[in-house]
Motif scaffolding. Structure first.
Motif, PDB file in Angstrom:
ATOM      1  N   ALA A  75      35.369  32.872  44.692  1.00  0.00           N
ATOM      2  CA  ALA A  75      35.561  34.313  44.887  1.00  0.00           C
ATOM      3  C   ALA A  75      36.678  34.832  43.998  1.00  0.00           C
ATOM      4  O   ALA A  75      36.616  35.963  43.491  1.00  0.00           O
ATOM      5  N   SER A  76      37.712  34.037  43.805  1.00  0.00           N
ATOM      6  CA  SER A  76      38.803  34.445  42.911  1.00  0.00           C
ATOM      7  C   SER A  76      38.308  34.605  41.480  1.00  0.00           C
ATOM      8  O   SER A  76      38.763  35.483  40.741  1.00  0.00           O
ATOM      9  N   LEU A  77      37.368  33.738  41.069  1.00  0.00           N
ATOM     10  CA  LEU A  77      36.776  33.861  39.739  1.00  0.00           C
ATOM     11  C   LEU A  77      36.026  35.187  39.609  1.00  0.00           C
ATOM     12  O   LEU A  77      36.119  35.872  38.579  1.00  0.00           O
ATOM     13  N   LEU A  78      35.296  35.545  40.657  1.00  0.00           N
ATOM     14  CA  LEU A  78      34.600  36.834  40.657  1.00  0.00           C
ATOM     15  C   LEU A  78      35.591  37.988  40.667  1.00  0.00           C
ATOM     16  O   LEU A  78      35.343  39.037  40.069  1.00  0.00           O
ATOM     17  N   PHE A  79      36.710  37.807  41.344  1.00  0.00           N
ATOM     18  CA  PHE A  79      37.758  38.828  41.346  1.00  0.00           C
ATOM     19  C   PHE A  79      38.288  39.064  39.941  1.00  0.00           C
ATOM     20  O   PHE A  79      38.521  40.208  39.533  1.00  0.00           O
ATOM     21  N   VAL A  80      38.465  37.984  39.182  1.00  0.00           N
ATOM     22  CA  VAL A  80      38.909  38.126  37.792  1.00  0.00           C
ATOM     23  C   VAL A  80      37.873  38.898  36.984  1.00  0.00           C
ATOM     24  O   VAL A  80      38.210  39.789  36.196  1.00  0.00           O
ATOM     25  N   GLY A  81      36.596  38.553  37.183  1.00  0.00           N
ATOM     26  CA  GLY A  81      35.542  39.301  36.498  1.00  0.00           C
ATOM     27  C   GLY A  81      35.537  40.757  36.892  1.00  0.00           C
ATOM     28  O   GLY A  81      35.301  41.650  36.055  1.00  0.00           O
ATOM     29  N   ASN A  82      35.827  41.033  38.151  1.00  0.00           N
ATOM     30  CA  ASN A  82      35.881  42.399  38.658  1.00  0.00           C
ATOM     31  C   ASN A  82      36.954  43.202  37.931  1.00  0.00           C
ATOM     32  O   ASN A  82      36.686  44.269  37.363  1.00  0.00           O
ATOM     33  N   ILE A  83      38.196  42.708  37.940  1.00  0.00           N
ATOM     34  CA  ILE A  83      39.285  43.475  37.334  1.00  0.00           C
ATOM     35  C   ILE A  83      39.183  43.476  35.810  1.00  0.00           C
ATOM     36  O   ILE A  83      39.637  44.429  35.165  1.00  0.00           O
ATOM     37  N   TYR A  84      38.575  42.435  35.246  1.00  0.00           N
ATOM     38  CA  TYR A  84      38.429  42.391  33.788  1.00  0.00           C
ATOM     39  C   TYR A  84      37.405  43.425  33.339  1.00  0.00           C
ATOM     40  O   TYR A  84      37.566  44.066  32.311  1.00  0.00           O
ATOM     41  N   ALA A  85      36.363  43.546  34.055  1.00  0.00           N
ATOM     42  CA  ALA A  85      35.348  44.531  33.683  1.00  0.00           C
ATOM     43  C   ALA A  85      35.887  45.943  33.788  1.00  0.00           C
ATOM     44  O   ALA A  85      35.550  46.809  32.991  1.00  0.00           O
ATOM     45  N   GLN A 156      44.373  37.739  48.903  1.00  0.00           N
ATOM     46  CA  GLN A 156      44.724  38.467  47.687  1.00  0.00           C
ATOM     47  C   GLN A 156      45.761  37.710  46.873  1.00  0.00           C
ATOM     48  O   GLN A 156      45.745  37.762  45.637  1.00  0.00           O
ATOM     49  N   CYS A 157      46.643  37.005  47.540  1.00  0.00           N
ATOM     50  CA  CYS A 157      47.638  36.197  46.828  1.00  0.00           C
ATOM     51  C   CYS A 157      46.947  35.087  46.029  1.00  0.00           C
ATOM     52  O   CYS A 157      47.312  34.821  44.881  1.00  0.00           O
ATOM     53  N   ILE A 158      45.948  34.447  46.622  1.00  0.00           N
ATOM     54  CA  ILE A 158      45.161  33.434  45.900  1.00  0.00           C
ATOM     55  C   ILE A 158      44.468  34.064  44.700  1.00  0.00           C
ATOM     56  O   ILE A 158      44.474  33.505  43.589  1.00  0.00           O
ATOM     57  N   ASN A 159      43.868  35.243  44.903  1.00  0.00           N
ATOM     58  CA  ASN A 159      43.215  35.949  43.795  1.00  0.00           C
ATOM     59  C   ASN A 159      44.190  36.244  42.665  1.00  0.00           C
ATOM     60  O   ASN A 159      43.880  36.048  41.480  1.00  0.00           O
ATOM     61  N   TYR A 160      45.383  36.710  43.022  1.00  0.00           N
ATOM     62  CA  TYR A 160      46.393  37.040  42.019  1.00  0.00           C
ATOM     63  C   TYR A 160      46.823  35.801  41.235  1.00  0.00           C
ATOM     64  O   TYR A 160      46.879  35.823  39.993  1.00  0.00           O
TER      65      TYR A 160
END
Length: 271
Positions: A75-85, A156-160
């Motif tokens: 999910a964190s990988l998808l979060f990176v794709g989310n904010i990158y897009a 969210q901390c893991i995502n960050y």
């Protein structure tokens, strides 16, 4: 809904609008289009402040174990794709008639906007499609796998932290690092203030979001999100120089009408 919830909603809307305007200023007005660096900086500050606030006891965060963090990394990988897009997109589809109409309106608006947008940029809409995929996949993962031993702030901390590591590793291969070193406004006071403000506002928007979601239902949270988006759209022409024509304005209005119907269709049944 009590007056305290209204205050939480207003604070959320304020941080939402100001945060997005600050990001737009840095990315569009100052033209700092290096997402591995800009969003890496934002997630680094977000993670640092979350850990600091948790250590001081200002937010409720417990120690994140490896066994709890590892299953969340997809999910964190998808979060990176989310904010990158970089763009916002549609949520999951529920096949009720009003929801179906709202999705159709937003989808038609999204399809037609590139045809009539006077500021059309092909790469921008391609990233919007990437954002759509990442947001949808992240929501699905979030619904089907939500760790019970992790709070929203801990997730969210893991995502960050994951974002900081991945974006830092990608900064050189993508060419962002070398290009940013030659960025004309790199030594500008306005540029540094904008980057610092974007990171801090993004963090406070996170806190306001968690605070608001903890005190109201998901349906009411959706209403506040819609109010915040409409406020941002209405205020944008007053803050930024924009080119707009009648067809593109109709697409934007149609999208918001569709989202309004979506919010209305997902209300809890009134007894």
């Amino acid at each position: 809904m009590s007056w305290r919830r209204h205050i939480s909603g207003c604070v959320f809307s304020l941080f939402f609008v100001v945060s997005y305007f600050t990001n737009k200023f840095v990315l569009s007005v100052l033209k700092f289009t290096y997402p591995t660096l800009f969003q890496g900086w934002q997630t680094f500050i977000g993670a640092l402040l979350l850990l600091l606030f948790g250590k001081l006891g200002w937010v409720e965060m417990s120690r994140i174990t490896r066994s709890a963090a590892l299953p969340w990394l997809p999910a964190s990988l998808l979060f990176v794709g989310n904010i990158y897009a970089g763009s916002r997109a549609l949520s999951h589809i529920k096949m009720r008639w009003m929801t179906f109409i709202s999705i159709c309106l937003m989808l038609l608006s999204a399809i037609n906007l590139p045809l009539y947008d006077p500021q059309f940029d092909n790469s921008g809409y391609l990233w919007a499609v990437a954002h759509l995929f990442c947001v949808g996949a992240y929501r699905v993962f979030q619904v089907h796998y939500k760790p019970r031993d992790l709070s929203d702030l801990e997730i969210q901390c893991i995502n960050y932290l994951f974002s900081v590591l991945l974006l830092a590793a990608a900064a050189h291969p993508t060419g962002d690092l070398m290009a940013a070193m030659e960025f004309p406004s790199l030594q500008s006071y306005t540029f540094h203030c904008g980057c610092c403000a974007s990171a801090l506002l993004g963090f406070f928007l996170l806190l306001a979001t968690v605070k608001l979601k903890s005190g109201i239902s998901l349906e009411h949270f959706g209403i506040w999100c819609f109010i915040s988006k409409v406020s941002a759209v209405c205020l944008s022409p007053l803050v930024f120089s924009m080119e707009i024509n009648a067809p593109s304005l109709i697409c934007v209005l149609g999208s918001h009408v569709g989202e309004a119907l979506l919010v209305y269709s997902e209300r809890e049944p009134q007894l």
